[in-house]
Design a protein around this motif. Structure first.
Motif, PDB file in Angstrom:
ATOM      1  N   LEU A  57       8.626   9.890 -19.794  1.00  0.00           N
ATOM      2  CA  LEU A  57       9.539  10.250 -20.006  1.00  0.00           C
ATOM      3  C   LEU A  57      11.032  10.654 -19.615  1.00  0.00           C
ATOM      4  O   LEU A  57      11.615  10.121 -20.193  1.00  0.00           O
ATOM      5  N   ARG A  68      10.581  20.789 -15.710  1.00  0.00           N
ATOM      6  CA  ARG A  68      10.039  20.877 -16.952  1.00  0.00           C
ATOM      7  C   ARG A  68      10.484  21.027 -17.693  1.00  0.00           C
ATOM      8  O   ARG A  68      10.373  20.280 -18.917  1.00  0.00           O
ATOM      9  N   TYR A 128       2.968  11.134 -13.684  1.00  0.00           N
ATOM     10  CA  TYR A 128       3.038  10.227 -14.884  1.00  0.00           C
ATOM     11  C   TYR A 128       4.062  10.135 -15.821  1.00  0.00           C
ATOM     12  O   TYR A 128       4.430   9.417 -16.331  1.00  0.00           O
ATOM     13  N   LEU A 129       3.637  11.559 -16.422  1.00  0.00           N
ATOM     14  CA  LEU A 129       4.009  11.283 -17.929  1.00  0.00           C
ATOM     15  C   LEU A 129       6.174  11.465 -17.905  1.00  0.00           C
ATOM     16  O   LEU A 129       6.340  11.346 -18.052  1.00  0.00           O
ATOM     17  N   ALA A 130       6.003  13.064 -16.546  1.00  0.00           N
ATOM     18  CA  ALA A 130       7.210  13.517 -16.477  1.00  0.00           C
ATOM     19  C   ALA A 130       8.164  11.708 -15.845  1.00  0.00           C
ATOM     20  O   ALA A 130       9.493  11.930 -16.269  1.00  0.00           O
ATOM     21  N   VAL A 185       0.773  -0.780   0.006  1.00  0.00           N
ATOM     22  CA  VAL A 185       0.297   0.446  -0.102  1.00  0.00           C
ATOM     23  C   VAL A 185       0.833   1.526   0.001  1.00  0.00           C
ATOM     24  O   VAL A 185       0.376   2.121  -0.904  1.00  0.00           O
ATOM     25  N   GLN A 241       1.319   5.774  -7.419  1.00  0.00           N
ATOM     26  CA  GLN A 241       0.089   6.106  -8.285  1.00  0.00           C
ATOM     27  C   GLN A 241      -0.354   6.943  -7.693  1.00  0.00           C
ATOM     28  O   GLN A 241      -1.138   6.870  -6.781  1.00  0.00           O
ATOM     29  N   ARG A 242       0.383   8.684  -7.759  1.00  0.00           N
ATOM     30  CA  ARG A 242      -0.633   9.842  -7.322  1.00  0.00           C
ATOM     31  C   ARG A 242      -1.331   9.910  -8.228  1.00  0.00           C
ATOM     32  O   ARG A 242      -2.312  11.386  -7.749  1.00  0.00           O
ATOM     33  N   GLY A 243      -2.293   9.496  -9.170  1.00  0.00           N
ATOM     34  CA  GLY A 243      -3.034   9.912  -9.649  1.00  0.00           C
ATOM     35  C   GLY A 243      -3.304  11.074 -10.380  1.00  0.00           C
ATOM     36  O   GLY A 243      -3.918  11.851 -10.845  1.00  0.00           O
ATOM     37  N   SER A 244      -1.792  12.059 -10.433  1.00  0.00           N
ATOM     38  CA  SER A 244      -1.228  13.358 -11.709  1.00  0.00           C
ATOM     39  C   SER A 244      -1.020  12.710 -12.745  1.00  0.00           C
ATOM     40  O   SER A 244       0.056  11.939 -12.735  1.00  0.00           O
ATOM     41  N   LEU A 245      -1.652  12.981 -13.829  1.00  0.00           N
ATOM     42  CA  LEU A 245      -1.405  12.505 -15.009  1.00  0.00           C
ATOM     43  C   LEU A 245       0.492  13.204 -15.442  1.00  0.00           C
ATOM     44  O   LEU A 245       0.885  12.782 -16.307  1.00  0.00           O
ATOM     45  N   PRO A 246       0.429  14.236 -15.262  1.00  0.00           N
ATOM     46  CA  PRO A 246       1.430  15.431 -14.823  1.00  0.00           C
ATOM     47  C   PRO A 246       3.158  14.124 -14.634  1.00  0.00           C
ATOM     48  O   PRO A 246       3.708  14.119 -15.215  1.00  0.00           O
ATOM     49  N   ASP A 254      -7.014  15.478 -10.606  1.00  0.00           N
ATOM     50  CA  ASP A 254      -6.052  14.232 -10.246  1.00  0.00           C
ATOM     51  C   ASP A 254      -7.057  13.529 -10.211  1.00  0.00           C
ATOM     52  O   ASP A 254      -8.312  13.231  -9.918  1.00  0.00           O
ATOM     53  N   THR A 275       2.385   1.598  -3.473  1.00  0.00           N
ATOM     54  CA  THR A 275       1.937   1.787  -5.153  1.00  0.00           C
ATOM     55  C   THR A 275       1.053   3.562  -4.581  1.00  0.00           C
ATOM     56  O   THR A 275       1.070   3.875  -5.010  1.00  0.00           O
ATOM     57  N   SER A 276       1.137   3.516  -2.750  1.00  0.00           N
ATOM     58  CA  SER A 276       0.651   5.132  -3.273  1.00  0.00           C
ATOM     59  C   SER A 276       1.366   6.089  -3.447  1.00  0.00           C
ATOM     60  O   SER A 276       1.435   7.120  -3.437  1.00  0.00           O
ATOM     61  N   ASP A 295      -7.113   6.952  -7.517  1.00  0.00           N
ATOM     62  CA  ASP A 295      -6.180   6.492  -6.766  1.00  0.00           C
ATOM     63  C   ASP A 295      -5.568   7.694  -5.975  1.00  0.00           C
ATOM     64  O   ASP A 295      -4.137   6.598  -4.571  1.00  0.00           O
ATOM     65  N   LEU A 354       3.559  18.795 -20.247  1.00  0.00           N
ATOM     66  CA  LEU A 354       3.710  18.483 -18.628  1.00  0.00           C
ATOM     67  C   LEU A 354       2.465  19.291 -18.151  1.00  0.00           C
ATOM     68  O   LEU A 354       2.393  19.428 -17.060  1.00  0.00           O
TER      69      LEU A 354
END
Lengths: 963, 158
Positions: free
Chosen positions: A564, A677, A559-561, A545, A552-557, B111, A548-549, B115, B25
């Protein structure tokens, strides 16, 4: 297909078929459920009686060495009879045990039969991989059976615990089995044991296999799952934990012992672990107040004894061990069944609350007493005979193997404990206690529930009395020499004295504990293996747990960061470490590259820093046009054309959307985030730049495209190589692209329209349009009045006069048809000069854009009276037809054919079928632009007007209400 | 032709990638779309650069095949351009929709709620099975089982 394979198949099918049967017939379905197992018993009995091993082999996966190889020698035969026979009896017991209203009966019957089939397969399988499959199948089925009462937390937890321990052990076993099979060169267990591989690796793998066997048979330190598994219904406990599943490990140890007895430490490990289990189980059994738990811990103890005996790995001792095994199975099963009946009848299993049951149910008590006596080793039951044999052979083997003496000593001590806890069980369940109230009958059982336990007990009696007749069967299973007959009376021997001492001491201990009401002291809960297991799994959960937490923060930027950054780091790191950077590339190959590059770089940079949306969009558009210029100047005219057109349409679509959004982009991240970024962006850019240079420098062969122009002209009858590639040579790519466009267009429409894909634009048919215009020409009254003013465009009158621009209307009216003609021209000449379906469709789309921007959405409806979806569909259908059509003429799909029409003085006109494909592309692209205009243009207009109206209504009502 | 890739074009590609990723981003959907467009353009340029060297237009009969620009990457890029347009139209529709639903002044990437919930969860499902619990677990429901034995309790879940 041989007999054994057929039986297994029949059992598996019956597991499936029994489900609807029991659903319909409820309890009585169990009679039918017992039939397959009984049938298997009946078939297997004569099959193995002669004594020669029966072998069957079916090819399954020869590449993996996995064949359906079944081998029934005497040992397997005896086990198979035990599995099928016990299963039949327990299923008959189930019929009386369950109520009709009980939920999950059908599932229970099906899973039970499935378990029976897997267990049978396990003992019959010779191929080790097949054995493993059946091994795991028994784990899974036992999980389902233990968790039968799935709403209870204890059932679920115990089932999960059992599953995890046995499956983990099974996986370790798989590793060992694979190593052994590879080292011996054969996947058959009988052959591996016959010529066992030697060496350190073989030793390790034998121990790995032992881990699996020990975990399955609940031996220290894997013993804790078995008492937990008594959360299962009583029939399950009787079958799985007395007769079948836990014996699988012992079976495997018996097999291994024939070949691997000389492996260093083999005997010692098994005897010591078995000893610990036996003593530990016995002591814990003495501590329990729940009679089912007494029997459960007793099973653990007995399994320890069995492993200890088989662990000595001498053929004579193994012979005695077999006798012990069958004695245990025949005695333990009825004990569980009796406990079930007691629980059903009185509603409690606590010995502090049971009293007087012996007098109320004498038959039940008699059965339980006989079974317990067999467990304790009292003549003339089979338990006594087997124990005598075990003592005798252990003493015999002790002359050559010192470990056997230890086994003998522990066996004696353990048997003392066995006698004690069995007496405690009997006293606890059936005796009449003074301080306790007589228990009441809560639930009346029919007398037929006693039939099955009675049969088991009768077998123990028969086995004891008729032992000398049956021991030849066991001899043949464990071929050895000089083992003594099983008999009730061997004379006044040392084993007999041992049995007598055991009985005496055990009885004394029992009386001591019961009379004095003393409890056996046991180490605290924290040191048990069960608690250790729970700690391990609990911390595994917590770590999972936390980890994962964290990621997996739920923030799309975010994950992308991460993605990349990792890409840049791995690619860039590899390049820095290994590749050589190529030198000698020119700075520019044509002077015009420099200003274009500067403009593009500048535009990108300023787009990054732009504050309003419109600025940013235009600057990105500049880079797009820059790309078009690059394409034009580097020998890619088709690309330049398409890029410029697409960029225009993109810009327009962009503007159509951002006109509703606020002007300025106000979201602005913190300073350090922007630097991060920028760093990631820079890293990615530099990595890809280096990638291009390095990979291009590594090219050594000639590119295949040197042959493409000739292929295009001679095979595709076109001079424009790129176009021929798109519609002919690589036509499937284009098919895929068309599908993607269709999907994207549908997505756009559904996101904006929400409810329907079909057009809601006002349509103007041709007749109506002509009538309208004629009527208007006749009736011009006042040319100065803007409402009455002549329209240049059909729907122009419907626009708000303040938004009409006469100049635009005139220009659009003049150029529209020319644009459409241009699009057809591009479509048709595309095969031989720059152009093609894409360019043509985009030009037509731009013409549409022009009319929409000038005349509003009514104009759009008037221009194209057909639904956008239909146009898209027609285009895709045409393209697909042209792709499939050649198949009917014996050619490959997407082939093209052509004829050159001789038009005399006009020259020759080449007609190629791939042009039809191009027309399909044209329609799809046109449909896409139409859809974009409809949704992002017309529908947004309409929604804006609706919003205005509702806003006006609200202010009107609020004003009306206020005043 | 021998390979001669102009560094200037590589520099343009690098800058387009860098700026595109920087915009991708971002939190504002508009900037994300712009970044996507820039990255799309940069990728087209990347494929174009794999031609190796540039020459005449690939029309049969205009020049020798060895002097023509490589038509194979051009075919790929043509497909890519149109698909990029389709995807950007879709993203525009997304931007509009999310703005309309949120009704705030910004089109932002939010967000994921599920999650975020996980952070509060202490642990998942393991329970310990002790002998005492096994004692108390009755086999037959109607005989007054404890309520919390049969309940589907999940302690520790947020």
């Amino acid at each position: 297909m041989g007999t054994m394979a057929t039986i297994l198949l029949a059992l598996s099918c019956s597991a499936l078929l029994i489900y609807p049967i029991v659903r319909r017939m409820r309890r009585n379905g169990f009679f039918l459920a017992a039939l397959p197992l009984a049938f298997a018993f009946g078939v297997l009995l004569p099959l193995g009686a002669p004594g020669d091993p029966v072998v069957e082999q079916l090819q399954w996966l020869p590449q993996l060495g996995l064949d359906l190889t079944f081998r029934m020698d005497q040992l397997s035969w005896l086990f198979a009879l035990l599995v099928t026979g016990a299963g039949t009896l327990v299923l008959l017991y189930c019929r009386n045990y369950f109520d009709d209203e009980e939920e999950g009966l059908a599932r229970f019957a099906a899973v039970f039969l499935g378990f029976g089939a897997s267990m049978l397969g396990l003992v019959l399988a010779d191929n080790v991989y097949l054995l493993f499959i059946f091994w795991e199948a028994t784990s899974v089925f036992s999980f389902l059976l233990i968790a039968h009462a799935h709403k209870r937390r204890t059932s679920r937890s115990s089932a999960l615990q059992a599953l995890m321990v046995t499956t983990a052990g099974g996986l370790v076993m798989l590793v060992g089995v694979v190593i052994l099979a590879t080292m011996s060169g054969t996947p058959n267990l009988s052959e591996i044991v016959a010529s066992p591989p030697q060496g350190a690796i073989a030793t390790v793998s034998v121990y790995l296999v032992l881990v699996g066997a020990l975990s399955k048979s609940a031996i220290f330190p894997f013993h804790f799952w078995l008492p937990g598994a008594m959360a299962a219904p009583t029939p399950v406990s009787a079958y799985l934990h007395a007769a079948a599943m836990v014996k699988a490990g012992v079976y495997l140890i018996a097999r291994l012992g024939e070949g691997f007895a000389e492996v260093p430490g083999y005997r010692e490990t098994l005897v010591v672990l078995g000893a610990i289990t036996m003593i530990g189980g016995g002591v814990r059994a003495l501590r329990q107040y729940d009679v089912k738990l007494i029997v459960a811990h007793g099973t653990v103890s007995q399994l320890g004894l069995l492993v200890m005996v088989f662990g000595v790995a001498e053929p004579n001792v193994a012979f005695a061990g077999l006798a012990l095994l069958f004695a245990h199975a025949l005695a333990k099963a009825p004990l569980f069944l009796v406990v079930g009946i007691v629980d059903h009848r009185t509603g409690t299993r606590d010995l502090r609350r049971l009293s007087g049951l012996g007098r109320q149910a004498p038959g039940l008590a008699a059965i339980a007493v006989l079974a317990s006596l067999s467990m304790m080793g009292v003549p003339p039951l089979i338990g006594f005979v087997a124990k005598e044999a075990a003592f005798a052979e252990l003493l015999d083997a002790g002359h050559t193997l010192p470990i056997a003496v230890l086994a003998f000593a522990v066996a004696m001590l353990g048997s003392v404990l066995t006698v004690a806890y069995m007496l405690r069980f009997l006293w606890g369940t059936f005796a009449t206690k003074k301080q306790v109230q007589l228990c009441t009958i809560v639930h009346r059982d029919s007398p037929s529930t006693l039939v099955t336990p009675a049969i088991f007990v009768a077998l123990t009696l028969l086995g004891g009395v008729l032992a000398p007749r049956f021991d030849s069967l066991l001899w043949r299973a464990m071929p050895g020499t000089g083992a003594e007959h099983l008999a009730l009376w061997h004379g006044l021997t040392l084993p007999l004295a041992a049995s007598a001492i055991v009985l005496a001491l055990g009885t004394a201990l029992a009386i001591f504990l019961i009379r004095g009401n003393r409890a056996v002291p046991v180490a605290s809960e924290r040191f048990t293996a069960s608690h250790v297991y729970w700690l391990l799994t609990h911390w595994l959960d917590v770590i999972a747990v936390r980890l994962t937490s964290l990621t997996q923060r739920g923030s799309l930027p975010f994950y992308l960061a991460v993605i990349l950054a990792v890409t840049a780091a791995t690619l860039g790191g590899t390049m820095i470490a290994t590749a050589a950077f190529p030198m000698g590339m020119p700075l520019f190959t044509s002077p015009v590259q420099l200003p274009i590059a500067l403009i593009m770089i500048g535009a990108a940079f300023f787009a990054m820093r732009a504050r309003t949306r419109f600025q940013a969009v235009v600057l990105v558009g500049v880079t797009g046009y820059g790309m078009a210029a690059i394409f034009a100047l580097h020998g890619a005219p088709d690309l330049a054309l398409t890029q410029a057109l697409v960029e225009t349409v993109t810009l327009i679509a962009f503007v159509l959307v951002i006109r509703r959004l606020p002007q300025r982009i106000t979201l602005r991240a913190s300073r350090w985030k922007r630097w991060v970024r920028a760093a990631i962006g820079g890293a990615v850019g530099l990595t890809i730049g280096a990638l291009v240079l390095i990979s291009m420098a590594a090219r050594s062969a000639d590119p295949i495209s040197l042959q493409l122009p000739e292929l295009a002209y001679l095979g595709g009858h076109g001079a424009n190589v790129v176009n021929v590639m798109l519609v002919d040579i690589r036509g499937w790519d284009t098919m895929g692209e068309l599908s993607v466009i269709l999907a994207a267009a549908t997505g756009v429409a559904s996101l904006v329209f929400l409810r329907t894909r079909v057009d809601t634009l006002p349509k103007l048919g041709r007749r109506d349009a002509r009538l309208q215009v004629q009527e208007h020409i006749r009736r011009v009254n006042d040319p100065k009045d803007p409402v009455e003013r002549r329209t240049w465009l059909l729907a122009g009158r419907n626009l708000d006069p303040s938004r009409r621009s006469i100049l635009l209307e005139v220009v659009v009216r003049l150029i529209f048809h020319a644009l459409i003609l241009l699009s057809f021209y591009l479509l048709l000449v595309g095969h031989n000069s720059p152009g093609g379906g894409f360019a043509g469709g985009l030009v037509a789309g731009l013409a549409l854009v022009a009319r929409y921007l000038t005349g509003g959405r009514d104009e759009l409806g008037a221009t194209v009276p057909v639904d956008a979806g239909r146009i898209l569909g027609a285009g895709l259908a045409l393209a697909a037809t042209m792709a499939i059509l050649p198949l009917f003429f014996g050619q490959a799909a997407l082939s093209s054919a052509w004829i050159d029409l001789d038009l005399g003085p006009l020259g020759t006109l080449p007609l190629v079928t791939s042009t039809l494909f191009d027309i399909g592309v044209y329609l799809v692209v046109f449909g896409l632009v139409l859809d974009v205009l409809r949704s992002l243009g017309a529908e947004i207009d309409r929604q804006e007007e609706d919003d205005l109206e509702t806003a006006l209504d609200e202010t009107a009502t609020s004003r009306g209400g206020a005043s | 032709m021998t390979l001669s890739i102009p560094i200037v074009l590589v520099a343009v590609m690098v800058v387009l990638f860098a700026v595109g990723v920087y915009l991708l981003l971002d939190r504002s959907l508009t900037r994300v779309l712009l970044g996507f467009l820039l990255v799309g353009n940069a990728t087209n340029l990347l494929i174009f650069l794999t031609s190796g060297a540039f020459g005449a237009a690939p029309i049969y009969g205009d020049a020798e095949p060895i002097d023509m620009s490589d038509p194979l990457p051009q075919a790929f890029i043509l497909t890519a351009i149109v698909i990029t347009f389709g995807v950007s139209a879709f993203m525009l529709a997304l931007i509009y929709r999310s703005w309309r639903l949120a009704r705030e002044s910004e089109d932002a990437v939010v967000d994921d709620a599920h999650d975020l919930e996980l952070v509060d969860a202490e642990t998942l499902t393991t329970d310990e099975v002790t002998d005492e619990e096994l004692e108390r677990a009755p086999e037959f429901d109607e005989l007054g089982a404890d309520a919390d034995e049969n309940e589907d309790t999940r302690e520790g879940r947020a």
